[in-house]
Enzyme design. Structure first.
Site, PDB file in Angstrom:
ATOM      1  NE  ARG A 235      -4.242  -1.452   0.193  1.00  0.00           N
ATOM      2  CZ  ARG A 235      -4.399  -2.437  -0.688  1.00  0.00           C
ATOM      3  NH1 ARG A 235      -3.486  -2.638  -1.615  1.00  0.00           N
ATOM      4  NH2 ARG A 235      -5.461  -3.210  -0.656  1.00  0.00           N
ATOM      5  CD  GLU A 264      -3.072   3.380  -5.131  1.00  0.00           C
ATOM      6  OE1 GLU A 264      -2.135   2.725  -4.690  1.00  0.00           O
ATOM      7  OE2 GLU A 264      -4.186   2.884  -5.379  1.00  0.00           O
ATOM      8  CG  HIS A 282      -3.540  -0.536  -6.745  1.00  0.00           C
ATOM      9  ND1 HIS A 282      -3.891   0.108  -5.579  1.00  0.00           N
ATOM     10  CD2 HIS A 282      -3.560  -1.865  -6.451  1.00  0.00           C
ATOM     11  CE1 HIS A 282      -4.109  -0.791  -4.627  1.00  0.00           C
ATOM     12  NE2 HIS A 282      -3.914  -1.998  -5.139  1.00  0.00           N
TER      13      HIS A 282
HETATM   14  P1  NDP Z   1      -0.824 -11.361   5.071  1.00  0.00           P
HETATM   15  O1  NDP Z   1      -1.728 -10.933   6.164  1.00  0.00           O
HETATM   16  O2  NDP Z   1      -0.712 -12.819   4.756  1.00  0.00           O
HETATM   17  O3  NDP Z   1       0.673 -10.826   5.353  1.00  0.00           O
HETATM   18  C1  NDP Z   1       0.920  -9.558   5.868  1.00  0.00           C
HETATM   19  C2  NDP Z   1       2.357  -9.521   6.393  1.00  0.00           C
HETATM   20  O4  NDP Z   1       2.625  -8.202   6.846  1.00  0.00           O
HETATM   21  C3  NDP Z   1       2.637 -10.460   7.544  1.00  0.00           C
HETATM   22  O5  NDP Z   1       3.851 -11.106   7.317  1.00  0.00           O
HETATM   23  C4  NDP Z   1       2.757  -9.545   8.745  1.00  0.00           C
HETATM   24  O6  NDP Z   1       3.614 -10.130   9.707  1.00  0.00           O
HETATM   25  C5  NDP Z   1       3.336  -8.303   8.085  1.00  0.00           C
HETATM   26  N1  NDP Z   1       3.119  -7.097   8.885  1.00  0.00           N
HETATM   27  C6  NDP Z   1       1.941  -6.588   9.331  1.00  0.00           C
HETATM   28  N2  NDP Z   1       2.168  -5.484  10.058  1.00  0.00           N
HETATM   29  C7  NDP Z   1       3.510  -5.292  10.081  1.00  0.00           C
HETATM   30  C8  NDP Z   1       4.366  -4.329  10.681  1.00  0.00           C
HETATM   31  N3  NDP Z   1       3.863  -3.327  11.434  1.00  0.00           N
HETATM   32  N4  NDP Z   1       5.689  -4.435  10.490  1.00  0.00           N
HETATM   33  C9  NDP Z   1       6.211  -5.438   9.750  1.00  0.00           C
HETATM   34  N5  NDP Z   1       5.451  -6.378   9.145  1.00  0.00           N
HETATM   35  C10 NDP Z   1       4.125  -6.308   9.319  1.00  0.00           C
HETATM   36  O7  NDP Z   1      -1.282 -10.549   3.803  1.00  0.00           O
HETATM   37  P2  NDP Z   1      -1.082 -10.873   2.238  1.00  0.00           P
HETATM   38  O8  NDP Z   1       0.301 -11.379   2.032  1.00  0.00           O
HETATM   39  O9  NDP Z   1      -2.214 -11.663   1.740  1.00  0.00           O
HETATM   40  O10 NDP Z   1      -1.238  -9.399   1.636  1.00  0.00           O
HETATM   41  C11 NDP Z   1      -0.380  -8.358   2.051  1.00  0.00           C
HETATM   42  C12 NDP Z   1      -0.886  -7.011   1.574  1.00  0.00           C
HETATM   43  O11 NDP Z   1      -0.642  -6.869   0.188  1.00  0.00           O
HETATM   44  C13 NDP Z   1      -2.387  -6.773   1.700  1.00  0.00           C
HETATM   45  O12 NDP Z   1      -2.739  -6.365   3.007  1.00  0.00           O
HETATM   46  C14 NDP Z   1      -2.651  -5.716   0.651  1.00  0.00           C
HETATM   47  O13 NDP Z   1      -2.675  -4.435   1.227  1.00  0.00           O
HETATM   48  C15 NDP Z   1      -1.472  -5.841  -0.308  1.00  0.00           C
HETATM   49  N6  NDP Z   1      -1.924  -6.203  -1.647  1.00  0.00           N
HETATM   50  C16 NDP Z   1      -1.683  -5.358  -2.690  1.00  0.00           C
HETATM   51  C17 NDP Z   1      -2.135  -5.654  -3.955  1.00  0.00           C
HETATM   52  C18 NDP Z   1      -1.891  -4.734  -5.102  1.00  0.00           C
HETATM   53  O14 NDP Z   1      -2.702  -4.706  -6.026  1.00  0.00           O
HETATM   54  N7  NDP Z   1      -0.783  -4.016  -5.135  1.00  0.00           N
HETATM   55  C19 NDP Z   1      -2.905  -6.876  -4.232  1.00  0.00           C
HETATM   56  C20 NDP Z   1      -3.049  -7.720  -3.078  1.00  0.00           C
HETATM   57  C21 NDP Z   1      -2.584  -7.380  -1.843  1.00  0.00           C
HETATM   58  P3  NDP Z   1       3.516  -9.769  11.293  1.00  0.00           P
HETATM   59  O15 NDP Z   1       2.051  -9.747  11.627  1.00  0.00           O
HETATM   60  O16 NDP Z   1       4.294 -10.855  11.968  1.00  0.00           O
HETATM   61  O17 NDP Z   1       4.174  -8.448  11.440  1.00  0.00           O
END
Ligand code: NDP
Length: 318
Positions: A235, A264, A282
């Site tokens: 994001r 965006e 995006h």
């Molecule tokens: P997941 O929930 O499987 O993974 C999210 C990851 O982010 C986890 O490893 C989590 O680990 C980490 N995370 C969360 N908060 C923090 C933090 N403060 N510091 C460090 N790491 C953090 O989600 P997905 O892999 O399915 O998707 C990830 C994101 O990708 C979505 O939320 C979406 O916003 C984005 N996305 C973008 C798209 C695009 O079109 N560009 C399409 C699809 C998704 P932990 O909790 O241990 O910190």
């Protein structure tokens, strides 16, 4: 039997709209001349609400939907869905994880290859006649991707899919997240600054929202340094965009591949002038196959809820 009333926030894939209309009595909110007055007058008529990760919903919208039982969102991002407000009302929320892992990971690889190997820049060079201009300087050398050091910020569903692809490129992989992930071979780095200092390519794929706002700040960018590339498919909010524009313009980082932006569809104009950045609108999940799979999941979540209260992919409540 009377069809259930479903409110649809914005336009969806035509195939999904057709499926929804066949099963439910659907109304498109975006079609109403004054959506706020429409919600005030008719919000109480709907049992279901279909939205998307990009549009989301607010607690204010939810308050007008007084009979609402279920929300089905197109996308995996939860940053624009007020999950706490839904939870407080006992409203179920569904989303579309997993089915988009492949395409988002593919695009992360594409951006890494593009900025590292200067693909878009080379295309512009050919189109403007740089190759055929007598005496012109030859195209500058690029940087290697295979075997380079990759730092992944967020090793969730998509982050792990990126790591698997990068393994095929024989990259040396480490990652940063708040907690180490069990059962993976890649090394966890507790400090994002240290990960940035170590890697050649830093790929951001965390969740969005308040918890990750400006996680990648000026200090992280300086640690990445003039030989380091940044890719963001998460994001726009995860990166301090003002700091990023400055770092790119001053060549304090080598380059960036960006699919998402803080405001965006507005992309900082300064970036248009820079050759060391690739700008995408995006599109990480934007293939016919994946968008159809997401559409199917939106429908299946709704149908499952109304059939037996079980969605295929319920969103995790805070
Ligand atoms: P997941 O929930 O499987 O993974 C999210 C990851 O982010 C986890 O490893 C989590 O680990 C980490 N995370 C969360 N908060 C923090 C933090 N403060 N510091 C460090 N790491 C953090 O989600 P997905 O892999 O399915 O998707 C990830 C994101 O990708 C979505 O939320 C979406 O916003 C984005 N996305 C973008 C798209 C695009 O079109 N560009 C399409 C699809 C998704 P932990 O909790 O241990 O910190």
């Amino acid at each position: 039997m009377k069809k259930r009333r479903i409110l649809q926030a914005g336009r969806l894939l035509p195939s999904l709209e057709a499926r929804l209309a066949a099963e439910f009595d659907t109304t498109l909110l975006a079609d109403q001349p004054d959506p706020a007055s429409f919600l005030a007058a008719h919000g109480g008529e709907f049992e279901g609400f279909v939205t998307s990760a990009g549009v989301g919903y607010t607690a204010g919208t939810l308050a007008t939907l007084t009979k609402l039982r279920v929300i089905s969102s197109f996308g995996v991002g939860l940053d624009k869905l007020d999950l706490a407000a839904a939870k407080a009302r006992g409203i179920a929320v569904g989303y579309t994880p997993d089915v988009l892992n492949d395409c988002v990971a593919d695009l992360a690889m594409a951006l890494m290859l593009d900025i590292g190997r200067r693909v878009s820049e080379a295309d512009r060079f050919v189109r403007r006649g740089g190759w055929t201009t007598p005496g012109a300087k030859s195209f500058p050398l690029a940087r290697k991707v295979s075997g380079a050091k990759l730092g992944i910020v967020g090793l969730g569903r998509i982050g792990q899919t990126i790591a698997k692809r990068a393994t095929g490129f024989e990259m040396d992989i480490r990652y940063h997240s708040r907690r180490p992930v069990e059962g993976v071979v890649w090394r966890h780095e507790a400090s994002l600054v240290e990960l940035a200092r170590w890697c050649d390519y830093l790929v951001v794929i965390t969740a969005g929202g308040a918890g990750t706002r400006h996680l990648v700040n000026a200090e992280v960018l300086d640690a990445l340094g003039p030989r380091g590339f940044l890719v963001n498919v998460a994001r726009g909010s995860v990166i301090d965009e003002v700091a990023l524009v400055r770092a790119l313009a001053e060549r304090r980082i080598a380059g960036a591949g960006l699919d998402v932006f803080e405001n965006e569809p507005n992309v900082p104009r300064e970036l248009f002038e820079l050759d060391n950045v690739v700008l995408l609108p995006h599109i990480a999940s934007g293939t016919e196959e994946t968008r159809q799979a997401m559409a199917d999941r939106v429908f299946d979540n709704l149908q499952g809820f109304f059939r037996d209260g079980r969605m295929v992919s319920p969103a995790p409540f805070p």
